[in-house]
Scaffold this active site. Sequence first.
Site, PDB file in Angstrom:
ATOM      1  CE  LYS A 292      -4.041   1.278   2.201  1.00  0.00           C
ATOM      2  NZ  LYS A 292      -5.616   0.811   2.753  1.00  0.00           N
ATOM      3  CD  GLU A 379     -19.635  -1.756   7.928  1.00  0.00           C
ATOM      4  OE1 GLU A 379     -19.743  -2.695   7.378  1.00  0.00           O
ATOM      5  OE2 GLU A 379     -18.643  -0.823   7.703  1.00  0.00           O
ATOM      6  NE  ARG A 407     -22.990  -2.960   2.915  1.00  0.00           N
ATOM      7  CZ  ARG A 407     -21.663  -3.472   2.508  1.00  0.00           C
ATOM      8  NH1 ARG A 407     -20.875  -3.775   3.288  1.00  0.00           N
ATOM      9  NH2 ARG A 407     -21.352  -3.068   1.258  1.00  0.00           N
TER      10      ARG A 407
HETATM   11  C1  LIG Z   1     -19.324  -1.023   4.314  1.00  0.00           C
HETATM   12  C2  LIG Z   1     -18.027  -0.202   4.401  1.00  0.00           C
HETATM   13  N1  LIG Z   1     -17.350  -0.087   5.401  1.00  0.00           N
HETATM   14  C3  LIG Z   1     -16.227   0.778   5.628  1.00  0.00           C
HETATM   15  C4  LIG Z   1     -15.705   1.485   4.506  1.00  0.00           C
HETATM   16  C5  LIG Z   1     -14.539   2.306   4.710  1.00  0.00           C
HETATM   17  N2  LIG Z   1     -13.382   1.776   3.857  1.00  0.00           N
HETATM   18  C6  LIG Z   1     -12.945   2.058   2.798  1.00  0.00           C
HETATM   19  S1  LIG Z   1     -11.628   1.427   2.120  1.00  0.00           S
HETATM   20  C7  LIG Z   1     -11.540   0.510   3.606  1.00  0.00           C
HETATM   21  C8  LIG Z   1     -10.483  -0.358   3.596  1.00  0.00           C
HETATM   22  C9  LIG Z   1     -10.635  -1.421   2.600  1.00  0.00           C
HETATM   23  O1  LIG Z   1      -9.313  -2.121   2.718  1.00  0.00           O
HETATM   24  P1  LIG Z   1      -8.919  -3.250   1.275  1.00  0.00           P
HETATM   25  O2  LIG Z   1     -10.074  -3.830   1.071  1.00  0.00           O
HETATM   26  O3  LIG Z   1      -7.817  -4.086   1.968  1.00  0.00           O
HETATM   27  O4  LIG Z   1      -8.502  -2.001   0.476  1.00  0.00           O
HETATM   28  P2  LIG Z   1      -6.916  -1.066   0.666  1.00  0.00           P
HETATM   29  O5  LIG Z   1      -7.240   0.214   0.706  1.00  0.00           O
HETATM   30  O6  LIG Z   1      -6.158  -1.778   1.460  1.00  0.00           O
HETATM   31  O7  LIG Z   1      -6.313  -1.376  -0.812  1.00  0.00           O
HETATM   32  C10 LIG Z   1     -12.634   0.818   4.342  1.00  0.00           C
HETATM   33  C11 LIG Z   1     -12.442   0.190   5.899  1.00  0.00           C
HETATM   34  C12 LIG Z   1     -16.375   1.195   3.260  1.00  0.00           C
HETATM   35  N3  LIG Z   1     -16.153   1.795   2.172  1.00  0.00           N
HETATM   36  N4  LIG Z   1     -17.562   0.205   3.280  1.00  0.00           N
END
Ligand SMILES: Cc1ncc(C[n+]2csc(CCOP(=O)(O)OP(=O)(O)O)c2C)c(N)n1
Length: 643
Positions: A292, A379, A407
């Site tokens: 990342k 959630e 959600r």
């Molecule tokens: C239902 C939901 N909860 C929380 C989020 C906030 N959120 C956005 S990106 C993320 C992390 C995603 O991690 P990953 O899928 O591993 O992607 P990365 O950013 O590490 O590439 C979160 C928790 C969201 N977008 N949707």
Amino acid sequence: MEQGNKNTRSTRRILDHINSPADLKGLELADLEILARQIRDLIIETVSQNGGHLAPCLGVVELSIALHYVFDAPRDKIIWDVGHQAYAHKIITGRRDKFHTLRKYKGISGFPRREESPYDSFNTGHSGTSISAGLGITTARSIKGNRHKVIAVIGDGSMTAGMAFEALNQTGHTERDLIVILNDNEMSIAKNVGALSSYISRKIYEPRFVSLKKNLENFFRSIPGVGENIFAVLKKSEDSLIGLLTPGMLFEALKFRYIGPIKGHDLNLLIKTFKDVAQLKGPVLVHVLTTKGKGYEPAEKNPTYFHGIGSFDIATGLTTQKSANEPPSYTEVFGRTMVELGAKEKRLFAITAAMPEGTGLTEFARVYPDRFIDVGIAEQHAVTFAAGLATEGFKPVVAIYSTFLQRAFDQIIHDVCLPDLPVIFALDRSGIVGDDGRTHQGTFDLSYLRIIPNMTVMAPKDENELRHMLFTALAFHGPIAIRYPRGNGVGIPLDKEYKKIPIGEVEELTHGKDLLILALGSRVHPSLEAATELEKEGYSVSVVNCRFVKPLDPRISEMAANTGRVLIVEENTLHGGLGSAILELFSDQGLPNLIIKRLGIPDKFIEHGPQSLLREKYRVGRKEIVAEARKLCNYHDPGKEKA
Ligand SMILES: Cc1ncc(C[n+]2csc(CCOP(=O)(O)OP(=O)(O)O)c2C)c(N)n1
């Protein structure tokens, strides 16, 4: 490591010629590698000015190039889970020239949008949807007799979402052709959590696995007589041996063909792998390891900070937005209050769904590690988990952004409100959130919470009242929600002593006879300012801080009858929010002959743009409140108009 902004003029030209994925196809590997650097630079440059999701996007530059190099979008459908990592995809798919408008009002969105490009095959923003959507598209493809590929790209963080598993489960069962790319950087926004996360991050080339494999080989070879034979057989089935040591087993059990883990910044390897995968039938999962923040040192070092960021200085990585004298954000005040209350109330327990920083809970987690949990992007589970804690006498606070709590609607109804359990919901980012746009606006929570029996819903007028509301909620014996906006507080000093707010009671802030303004949360202070402005014009206005949307203070009716004119202001959809609740109250109490105007969010999804601009556009800003209030004051007596 590459740093941003190191393009020479000659190398810059490659990106300038990429107007669609077709332009990638003829490029040599060396050119693709140069292109990756140029895309990174453009992303860094743009996000440093506009803000955005930097670290996730930098991590998937090679992955995006390789996907578009091998597959044939938009015929082949690429679905980006969450979609916050799709900047390279946007740049490659004809939006390079518009990229400087990223997240700006009327500019391109920070997330994939079908309305924006045929290459954005599915709208995303909330996590964990890509495999379900992919399976839907795959199913439709089969029925229609089409042959295109469907690829869902999902992060290891998003793989913690329950939906992702529901979809994997069904995909395995249907055995349809679906390619899932697991983008594993071991991070959600914060460090990824959960048993699955530690399972999938077991890397075959980690020293302990290399040595385990070696030991197994040596062990079999040392068995006299048969050892070499066993070793030969094992060698042949190295795949299955590796499968035992890698996450393959899990996905294979779900009937996916597992490929990987492969190095996600090696373009050559990615392209070769995707070419092979494109020939396979049935569900396939390709496990790709990425870093990342790749290619920008500050983001690699602190991917959580650079996950989603405002404008920053490229050379130092320091943010350029915040000035020293700004009031603290609601999030900061919430976090600080949680730490203070955690000392007083040992049953207080804090829950986040993968957003410890975003919800302001990192300090609480540090001070009270036993009373804090990050459940991952889950959630629904977070809410029912809180319900379980509450049945055992704990005081759980579920801190989830307004948009993501959507959600868990049924869990709130069925697991918390129906048994009337004392769970506290802290809804950050309620109302208009700004640059993240349609998928992230928190404009529905008053409506979706207010309709549930046993639920109490409140909203503080400022950061100080947020503290008192949290204190009040802690002493309350049923489900209770506090919604507060994104951004800084209004700069009110914070009381040292906590006080309980009487449940369901409004607070009259000014008393007047011409007009009653009933305002909630973030709209209270602008309403007060409006009243001051109108006072200068000779009107006297009552401003009431409603504080509660449920239960409503029945005295509101008396107050309304006194002025005969009422303006209701909220930062929620007008459908079912505060204004609706008050109209229901007036109707139930048989109050006729009132002149009423409601200001709030119309029945539509609100686009991205600065909070202040959107508040103005949707007529909930200070100026619009003044204008409506003036109109109402003048309603019976146009001769009194002074403006
Ligand atoms: C239902 C939901 N909860 C929380 C989020 C906030 N959120 C956005 S990106 C993320 C992390 C995603 O991690 P990953 O899928 O591993 O992607 P990365 O950013 O590490 O590439 C979160 C928790 C969201 N977008 N949707």
